[in-house]
Design an enzyme around this catalytic site. Structure first.
Site, PDB file in Angstrom:
ATOM      1  N   TYR A  68       3.447   6.182  10.278  1.00 54.12           N
ATOM      2  CA  TYR A  68       2.644   5.054   9.801  1.00 54.12           C
ATOM      3  C   TYR A  68       3.524   4.013   9.103  1.00 54.12           C
ATOM      4  O   TYR A  68       3.377   2.814   9.336  1.00 54.12           O
ATOM      5  CB  TYR A  68       1.555   5.560   8.850  1.00 54.12           C
ATOM      6  CG  TYR A  68       0.444   4.571   8.644  1.00 54.12           C
ATOM      7  CD1 TYR A  68      -0.679   4.568   9.470  1.00 54.12           C
ATOM      8  CD2 TYR A  68       0.513   3.610   7.649  1.00 54.12           C
ATOM      9  CE1 TYR A  68      -1.699   3.640   9.293  1.00 54.12           C
ATOM     10  CE2 TYR A  68      -0.495   2.690   7.468  1.00 54.12           C
ATOM     11  CZ  TYR A  68      -1.600   2.710   8.294  1.00 54.12           C
ATOM     12  OH  TYR A  68      -2.596   1.784   8.123  1.00 54.12           O
ATOM     13  N   TYR A 105      -9.711   4.960   7.376  1.00 55.39           N
ATOM     14  CA  TYR A 105      -9.930   5.254   8.792  1.00 55.39           C
ATOM     15  C   TYR A 105     -11.029   6.323   8.846  1.00 55.39           C
ATOM     16  O   TYR A 105     -10.813   7.451   8.376  1.00 55.39           O
ATOM     17  CB  TYR A 105      -8.658   5.810   9.438  1.00 55.39           C
ATOM     18  CG  TYR A 105      -7.539   4.789   9.596  1.00 55.39           C
ATOM     19  CD1 TYR A 105      -6.703   4.477   8.535  1.00 55.39           C
ATOM     20  CD2 TYR A 105      -7.327   4.149  10.811  1.00 55.39           C
ATOM     21  CE1 TYR A 105      -5.680   3.547   8.677  1.00 55.39           C
ATOM     22  CE2 TYR A 105      -6.301   3.216  10.960  1.00 55.39           C
ATOM     23  CZ  TYR A 105      -5.486   2.926   9.895  1.00 55.39           C
ATOM     24  OH  TYR A 105      -4.475   2.002  10.042  1.00 55.39           O
ATOM     25  N   LYS A 132       0.427  -0.777  15.155  1.00 51.96           N
ATOM     26  CA  LYS A 132       1.830  -0.729  15.561  1.00 51.96           C
ATOM     27  C   LYS A 132       2.300  -1.908  16.426  1.00 51.96           C
ATOM     28  O   LYS A 132       3.505  -2.145  16.550  1.00 51.96           O
ATOM     29  CB  LYS A 132       2.083   0.572  16.345  1.00 51.96           C
ATOM     30  CG  LYS A 132       2.020   1.801  15.498  1.00 51.96           C
ATOM     31  CD  LYS A 132       3.195   1.856  14.542  1.00 51.96           C
ATOM     32  CE  LYS A 132       2.908   2.710  13.347  1.00 51.96           C
ATOM     33  NZ  LYS A 132       3.679   2.392  12.179  1.00 51.96           N
ATOM     34  N   HIS A 188       0.836  -1.211   0.000  1.00 47.79           N
ATOM     35  CA  HIS A 188       0.000   0.000   0.000  1.00 47.79           C
ATOM     36  C   HIS A 188       0.867   1.255   0.000  1.00 47.79           C
ATOM     37  O   HIS A 188       1.811   1.359   0.771  1.00 47.79           O
ATOM     38  CB  HIS A 188      -0.905   0.003   1.241  1.00 47.79           C
ATOM     39  CG  HIS A 188      -2.047  -0.956   1.128  1.00 47.79           C
ATOM     40  ND1 HIS A 188      -3.352  -0.590   1.307  1.00 47.79           N
ATOM     41  CD2 HIS A 188      -2.072  -2.268   0.817  1.00 47.79           C
ATOM     42  CE1 HIS A 188      -4.124  -1.636   1.120  1.00 47.79           C
ATOM     43  NE2 HIS A 188      -3.381  -2.672   0.831  1.00 47.79           N
ATOM     44  N   PRO A 241      -4.900  -0.439  18.849  1.00 46.31           N
ATOM     45  CA  PRO A 241      -4.549  -0.895  17.494  1.00 46.31           C
ATOM     46  C   PRO A 241      -4.585   0.169  16.398  1.00 46.31           C
ATOM     47  O   PRO A 241      -4.072  -0.076  15.307  1.00 46.31           O
ATOM     48  CB  PRO A 241      -5.578  -1.998  17.210  1.00 46.31           C
ATOM     49  CG  PRO A 241      -6.703  -1.745  18.146  1.00 46.31           C
ATOM     50  CD  PRO A 241      -6.119  -1.088  19.347  1.00 46.31           C
TER      51      PRO A 241
HETATM   52  P1  FAD Z   1       2.011 -12.296  21.344  1.00 43.12           P
HETATM   53  O1  FAD Z   1       1.677 -12.339  19.914  1.00 43.12           O
HETATM   54  O2  FAD Z   1       0.916 -12.099  22.334  1.00 43.12           O
HETATM   55  O3  FAD Z   1       2.763 -13.662  21.657  1.00 43.12           O
HETATM   56  C1  FAD Z   1       3.001 -14.108  22.965  1.00 43.12           C
HETATM   57  C2  FAD Z   1       3.060 -15.622  22.965  1.00 43.12           C
HETATM   58  O4  FAD Z   1       3.369 -16.066  24.285  1.00 43.12           O
HETATM   59  C3  FAD Z   1       1.728 -16.251  22.608  1.00 43.12           C
HETATM   60  O5  FAD Z   1       1.916 -17.222  21.613  1.00 43.12           O
HETATM   61  C4  FAD Z   1       1.248 -16.852  23.914  1.00 43.12           C
HETATM   62  O6  FAD Z   1       0.472 -18.018  23.707  1.00 43.12           O
HETATM   63  C5  FAD Z   1       2.553 -17.152  24.605  1.00 43.12           C
HETATM   64  N1  FAD Z   1       2.457 -17.214  26.069  1.00 43.12           N
HETATM   65  C6  FAD Z   1       1.697 -16.491  26.894  1.00 43.12           C
HETATM   66  N2  FAD Z   1       1.910 -16.847  28.180  1.00 43.12           N
HETATM   67  C7  FAD Z   1       2.867 -17.794  28.148  1.00 43.12           C
HETATM   68  C8  FAD Z   1       3.509 -18.553  29.160  1.00 43.12           C
HETATM   69  N3  FAD Z   1       3.209 -18.391  30.444  1.00 43.12           N
HETATM   70  N4  FAD Z   1       4.451 -19.431  28.794  1.00 43.12           N
HETATM   71  C9  FAD Z   1       4.750 -19.624  27.478  1.00 43.12           C
HETATM   72  N5  FAD Z   1       4.153 -18.944  26.483  1.00 43.12           N
HETATM   73  C10 FAD Z   1       3.225 -18.037  26.809  1.00 43.12           C
HETATM   74  N6  FAD Z   1      -1.837  -5.156  16.579  1.00 43.12           N
HETATM   75  C11 FAD Z   1      -1.967  -4.447  15.487  1.00 43.12           C
HETATM   76  O7  FAD Z   1      -0.979  -3.803  15.122  1.00 43.12           O
HETATM   77  N7  FAD Z   1      -3.133  -4.442  14.778  1.00 43.12           N
HETATM   78  C12 FAD Z   1      -4.222  -5.196  15.148  1.00 43.12           C
HETATM   79  O8  FAD Z   1      -5.250  -5.198  14.495  1.00 43.12           O
HETATM   80  C13 FAD Z   1      -4.124  -5.973  16.304  1.00 43.12           C
HETATM   81  N8  FAD Z   1      -5.146  -6.754  16.719  1.00 43.12           N
HETATM   82  C14 FAD Z   1      -4.994  -7.486  17.863  1.00 43.12           C
HETATM   83  C15 FAD Z   1      -6.043  -8.276  18.310  1.00 43.12           C
HETATM   84  C16 FAD Z   1      -5.909  -9.026  19.496  1.00 43.12           C
HETATM   85  C17 FAD Z   1      -7.075  -9.876  19.981  1.00 43.12           C
HETATM   86  C18 FAD Z   1      -4.712  -8.956  20.242  1.00 43.12           C
HETATM   87  C19 FAD Z   1      -4.569  -9.732  21.527  1.00 43.12           C
HETATM   88  C20 FAD Z   1      -3.660  -8.174  19.761  1.00 43.12           C
HETATM   89  C21 FAD Z   1      -3.797  -7.430  18.581  1.00 43.12           C
HETATM   90  N9  FAD Z   1      -2.757  -6.637  18.097  1.00 43.12           N
HETATM   91  C22 FAD Z   1      -2.898  -5.915  16.992  1.00 43.12           C
HETATM   92  C23 FAD Z   1      -1.484  -6.569  18.732  1.00 43.12           C
HETATM   93  C24 FAD Z   1      -0.481  -7.510  18.074  1.00 43.12           C
HETATM   94  O9  FAD Z   1      -1.133  -8.663  17.652  1.00 43.12           O
HETATM   95  C25 FAD Z   1       0.583  -7.748  19.126  1.00 43.12           C
HETATM   96  O10 FAD Z   1       1.214  -6.526  19.391  1.00 43.12           O
HETATM   97  C26 FAD Z   1       1.610  -8.807  18.726  1.00 43.12           C
HETATM   98  O11 FAD Z   1       0.999 -10.076  18.705  1.00 43.12           O
HETATM   99  C27 FAD Z   1       2.765  -8.797  19.727  1.00 43.12           C
HETATM  100  O12 FAD Z   1       3.574  -9.905  19.533  1.00 43.12           O
HETATM  101  P2  FAD Z   1       4.274 -10.608  20.764  1.00 43.12           P
HETATM  102  O13 FAD Z   1       5.075 -11.711  20.160  1.00 43.12           O
HETATM  103  O14 FAD Z   1       4.935  -9.603  21.615  1.00 43.12           O
HETATM  104  O15 FAD Z   1       3.093 -11.186  21.657  1.00 43.12           O
HETATM  105  C1  DHB Z   2      -5.324  -3.466  10.540  1.00 48.96           C
HETATM  106  C2  DHB Z   2      -5.429  -3.215  11.883  1.00 48.96           C
HETATM  107  C3  DHB Z   2      -5.160  -1.959  12.343  1.00 48.96           C
HETATM  108  O1  DHB Z   2      -5.223  -1.692  13.641  1.00 48.96           O
HETATM  109  C4  DHB Z   2      -4.814  -0.944  11.495  1.00 48.96           C
HETATM  110  O2  DHB Z   2      -4.600   0.293  11.990  1.00 48.96           O
HETATM  111  C5  DHB Z   2      -4.693  -1.203  10.165  1.00 48.96           C
HETATM  112  C6  DHB Z   2      -4.948  -2.474   9.678  1.00 48.96           C
HETATM  113  C7  DHB Z   2      -5.634  -4.818  10.045  1.00 48.96           C
HETATM  114  O3  DHB Z   2      -5.946  -5.693  10.856  1.00 48.96           O
HETATM  115  O4  DHB Z   2      -5.588  -5.030   8.824  1.00 48.96           O
END
Ligand code: FAD
Ligand code: DHB
Length: 433
Positions: A427, A243, A339, A114, A335
């Site tokens: 962004y 948005y 980021k 994009h 979200p």
């Molecule tokens: P996570 O992806 O949370 O990974 C952590 C891992 O640790 C998981 O696999 C979990 O199962 C594991 N874990 C937890 N506890 C333990 C334990 N005690 N022992 C071993 N393993 C464990 N960000 C965006 O930018 N846009 C979005 O639209 C967006 N939507 C989201 C929707 C949801 C429902 C959630 C929860 C988050 C969303 N986010 C979004 C945020 C983004 O997905 C996270 O910032 C990203 O996943 C961070 O990655 P991470 O590896 O730090 O954590």
């Molecule tokens: C998506 C999620 C977001 O929070 C955003 O700002 C842009 C895109 C997505 O899930 O595609």
């Protein structure tokens, strides 16, 4: 599985032992010998990683490329993490890293590049030319679970170990020089002895909670709304993300492929998804995206739905002894602006660099600066995510004045180069230090 295996038989043993001594002397605490309980399976790795989300998997991948072995301990199954629907937008730097480190093949084929986004208000769309404002940078739609699949495949191809479905995971010994991740697998207690632990276990994980009392300062903001997100079998209604700020609340149009739309609606924070029939969701989306020029929202069967809370959170410092937090374990953002995933990847780049420097030269300089370097980016991203959220959502005590003020801000941002460029720079992703 062998009863005693892995790590430290990697040729760098001598350097590593010297470094280990140097570190424990630095930290002033002589290492105490702790014997595992009888029947415990013990093995070693240079780095033990808790959590196989984007942060933990990418860290393991980057370390492997620098010749450092790691084991990941994850509570969920492989199927679960490979199907978990979350973020979708990758910054330019995240895309570049995936391609440079050899895991970008599917991304190059399937990612949707994009060059701009639309901000929609007062029934009109206003394009922010991301590429034109950032010397050609872009963002790419490629779902988080596809990133996870690519990383898991890369770990498997390199014989990297991920322990899935681990139970009762705890970390200890990281305040001295003998960190251990302890867990149960198939009823058997196992211990992973390592030099460092990376806490990549997300917001609800155990690593941050293991920090001794009084060490962490927590910064927190909970927003008085959530997002209802759906996946629909319908081609995206516009080629770029929209948005929308509307009196009824925020809405976002994104996508997963040319056939699948991803749509979000601002809703109450504790909303019960069962209160939202398909009709209600589509009617609300239609109302919030409506324009004066008859723009049409494509509809189709809803194949997934869920509610996401909106929360800003930072824990400082991101390190205690030999335990380092990365990604959502240390900070989360609302979200708006996509980021969270990108910030998690930025953290582990810094951590991988620090660990590589340590094993290569014995220097702790980068590891000691981990918190400081990461937090500089974290707080800028916190600000951006808060700003986008504040500019686009209806707040609880929102009144006509606030709405007018938001519209004035949106008009300014979309009509003047300086604020458009600021939005675009943030962004597509700020440069890595
Ligand atoms: P996570 O992806 O949370 O990974 C952590 C891992 O640790 C998981 O696999 C979990 O199962 C594991 N874990 C937890 N506890 C333990 C334990 N005690 N022992 C071993 N393993 C464990 N960000 C965006 O930018 N846009 C979005 O639209 C967006 N939507 C989201 C929707 C949801 C429902 C959630 C929860 C988050 C969303 N986010 C979004 C945020 C983004 O997905 C996270 O910032 C990203 O996943 C961070 O990655 P991470 O590896 O730090 O954590
Ligand atoms: C998506 C999620 C977001 O929070 C955003 O700002 C842009 C895109 C997505 O899930 O595609």
């Amino acid at each position: 599985m062998t009863r005693f295996s892995m790590g430290l038989q990697t040729g760098s043993e001598l350097l590593f032992d010297n470094v280990r001594k140097a570190m424990s002397i630095e930290q002033g605490e002589p290492e105490r010998l702790r014997l595992p309980d009888a029947g415990t399976v013990v093995r070693k790795a240079q780095v033990g990683i808790v959590g196989a989300g984007p942060a933990g998997l990418m860290l393991s991948h980057l370390l492997h490329r620098d010749g450092i072995d790691s084991v990941i301990v994850e509570v969920r199954s492989r199927k679960y993490i490979e199907e978990r629907n979350r973020a979708g937008m990758l910054e330019q730097g995240t895309v570049d890293l995936m391609i440079e480190t050899g895991i970008g093949e599917r991304l190059k084929r399937q990612g949707l590049v994009h060059h701009g986004i639309e901000l929609r208000f007062k029934g009109r769309g206003h394009r922010i030319d991301l590429s034109g404002l950032t010397d050609g940078k872009t963002v790419t739609i490629y779902p988080q679970h596809e990133v996870v699949k690519d990383l898991v495949a890369a770990r498997a191809a390199a014989s990297g170990e991920i322990v899935f479905e681990a139970e009762d995971v705890i970390v200890h010994g990281y305040d001295g020089s003998a960190p251990v991740i302890r867990f149960r697998k198939h009823g058997e207690v196992q211990e992973l002895a390592c030099d460092f632990i990376a806490g990549c276990d997300g917001f609800h994980g155990i690593c941050r909670q293991s920090f001794p009392a009084g060490v962490l300062t927590l910064y927190d903001r909970i927003y008085p709304f959530g997002w209802l997100g759906i996946l629909a079998k319908a081609p995206p209604s516009s080629p770029e993300l929209i948005y929308a700020n509307h009196e009824r609340g925020f809405a976002l149009q994104s996508m997963r492929s040319p056939e699948i739309s991803r749509l979000y609606l601002q809703c109450a924070p504790n909303e019960d998804i069962n209160n939202w029939s398909d009709d209600r969701i589509w009617n609300e989306l239609e109302a919030r995206f409506a324009t004066h020029d008859g723009w049409r929202l494509n509809q189709g069967p809803i194949i997934d739905r869920g509610i996401t809370e909106m929360h800003s959170f930072v824990a400082e410092p991101m390190q205690f002894g030999r335990l380092f937090l990365a990604g959502d374990a240390a900070h989360i953002v609302p979200p708006t602006g996509a980021k969270g995933l990108n910030l998690a990847i930025a953290d582990v780049r810094v951590l991988a660099r620090g660990l590589s420097e340590f094993y290569r030269s014995g220097s702790q300089e980068w590891l000691d600066r981990y918190t400081e370097v990461c937090l500089r980016r974290v707080w800028k991203v916190q600000h951006f995510s808060w700003w986008m959220t504040s500019m686009l959502h209806r707040f609880e005590a929102h009144n006509a004045f606030d709405f007018r003020r938001q519209l004035a801000e949106l008009e300014y941002v979309t009509s003047s180069r300086a604020p458009s460029q600021s939005l675009a720079e943030n962004y597509v992703g700020l440069p890595m230090e």
